[in-house]
Scaffold this motif. Sequence first.
Motif, PDB file in Angstrom:
ATOM      1  N   HIS A 167       3.613  -7.448 -10.783  1.00  0.00           N
ATOM      2  CA  HIS A 167       4.201  -6.642  -9.453  1.00  0.00           C
ATOM      3  C   HIS A 167       3.608  -8.161  -8.362  1.00  0.00           C
ATOM      4  O   HIS A 167       4.152  -7.649  -7.301  1.00  0.00           O
TER       5      HIS A 167
ATOM      6  N   SER B 226       6.585  -3.998  -2.411  1.00  0.00           N
ATOM      7  CA  SER B 226       6.587  -3.385  -2.836  1.00  0.00           C
ATOM      8  C   SER B 226       5.981  -1.983  -1.502  1.00  0.00           C
ATOM      9  O   SER B 226       7.406  -2.240  -0.923  1.00  0.00           O
ATOM     10  N   TRP B 227       5.100  -1.248  -0.939  1.00  0.00           N
ATOM     11  CA  TRP B 227       5.580  -0.873   0.036  1.00  0.00           C
ATOM     12  C   TRP B 227       6.222  -1.238   1.117  1.00  0.00           C
ATOM     13  O   TRP B 227       6.712  -0.805   2.151  1.00  0.00           O
TER      14      TRP B 227
ATOM     15  N   GLU C 232      -2.914   5.694   0.310  1.00  0.00           N
ATOM     16  CA  GLU C 232      -1.584   5.932   0.081  1.00  0.00           C
ATOM     17  C   GLU C 232      -1.653   7.556  -0.555  1.00  0.00           C
ATOM     18  O   GLU C 232      -0.707   7.762  -0.685  1.00  0.00           O
TER      19      GLU C 232
ATOM     20  N   GLY D  33       0.599  -0.803  -0.455  1.00  0.00           N
ATOM     21  CA  GLY D  33       0.077  -0.113  -0.598  1.00  0.00           C
ATOM     22  C   GLY D  33       0.834   1.500  -0.722  1.00  0.00           C
ATOM     23  O   GLY D  33       1.289   1.610  -1.082  1.00  0.00           O
TER      24      GLY D  33
ATOM     25  N   GLU E  28      -4.963  -0.047  -9.121  1.00  0.00           N
ATOM     26  CA  GLU E  28      -3.629  -0.725  -8.476  1.00  0.00           C
ATOM     27  C   GLU E  28      -3.446  -2.598  -8.737  1.00  0.00           C
ATOM     28  O   GLU E  28      -3.284  -3.499  -9.325  1.00  0.00           O
TER      29      GLU E  28
HETATM   30  N1  STX Z   1       1.421   0.717  -4.250  1.00  0.00           N
HETATM   31  C1  STX Z   1       2.374   0.323  -3.913  1.00  0.00           C
HETATM   32  C2  STX Z   1       2.149  -1.028  -2.660  1.00  0.00           C
HETATM   33  O1  STX Z   1       2.349  -1.471  -2.075  1.00  0.00           O
HETATM   34  C3  STX Z   1       1.601   1.796  -5.126  1.00  0.00           C
HETATM   35  C4  STX Z   1       1.264  -1.572  -3.532  1.00  0.00           C
HETATM   36  N2  STX Z   1       0.779  -2.130  -5.011  1.00  0.00           N
HETATM   37  N3  STX Z   1      -0.580  -3.484  -4.399  1.00  0.00           N
HETATM   38  C5  STX Z   1      -0.604  -3.028  -3.923  1.00  0.00           C
HETATM   39  O2  STX Z   1       0.125  -2.452  -2.852  1.00  0.00           O
HETATM   40  C6  STX Z   1      -1.507  -3.835  -3.230  1.00  0.00           C
HETATM   41  C7  STX Z   1      -1.263  -5.287  -2.689  1.00  0.00           C
HETATM   42  C8  STX Z   1      -2.422  -3.538  -1.668  1.00  0.00           C
HETATM   43  C9  STX Z   1      -2.460  -4.187  -4.280  1.00  0.00           C
END
Ligand code: STX
Length: 318
Positions: free
Chosen positions: A294, A110-111, A230, A43, A201
Amino acid sequence: MKTLYPEIEPFDSGMLKVSDIHEVHYERCGNPDGIPVVFLHGGPGGGLLPMYRRFFDPKAYHIVLFDQRGSGKSTPHAELKENTTWDLINDIESLREKFGIGKWFVFGGSWGSTLSLAYAETHPDRCSGLILRGIFLTRKKELDWFYQYGASEIFPDFWERYRDEIPEAERGDFMTAYYKRLTGDDEAVRLSAARAWSVWEGSTSKLLPSADLMEHWEGAHEALQLARIECHYFMNNSFFPTEDYLIENVEKIRHLPTVIVQGRYDVVCPITSAWELHKAFPEAEFIVVPDAGHSVSEPGITSALVDAMDKFKEKAAV
Ligand code: STX
């Protein structure tokens, strides 16, 4: 190819009061006497899913997971007050102390990779090692790519809903336009904006788009927490003092055993950021999964993450 460990239920869960207003929901799974690992979700605002418990051999690991402020079962839901990266880092420390853990592995995608790096650079002595996936350094170029222009060229079909939520006159700065709607007084506008933001997303996260993922982020609870939190973080440079803060401070963690796992075709967090981290932190093992986007549920990414945790377990046993 490795796959997830079987479904598992927590042996302990609860709420930890971390500020005047926030309580954070946590779960502990696996072996309470095992190797400690903390799971940091994405996130910010993504919240926990049961599958996040399953990257770790439950006989070998003491697995701590929590919903970051405002996410999942943490309360108040989708709250932005007292919700910064530094608050989250303090919450990780509060949980570590509550469970009497000296050091733990830090696992995040990711985050979750952003927060893992920020936590480790702040408290390197508390980390046994890092497992980072889908590297996200929250810099302007990364945000512009996903929320303004770039990813729009790869997913023009899914982009339309995200774009059309905002009137043409405000499309020069989608982030600001969304922030206004996501934090405004009109509940219907908030929810509609949150859904458009979060489904964008969810639609772009996998190499092969997944209807399930899109549906998940259409849910009001899920959409509001992800989009509001976010956007709040990204409007504030994720509360970092400089644009390149995480790379600038990487020296503090280069002694930690680290694995970086990155999907080649990650459109949410393009591989450039992982590559820059690899260059700045050459000691870390750098794994590019050639046929993945991703999402943590891409088969090649899941396999690499489970394998990394299995190898850390085997090393600890020697
Ligand atoms: N957001 C990057 C991130 O942390 C810009 C992220 N991308 N997808 C997700 O988190 C979910 C799993 C929450 C869909």
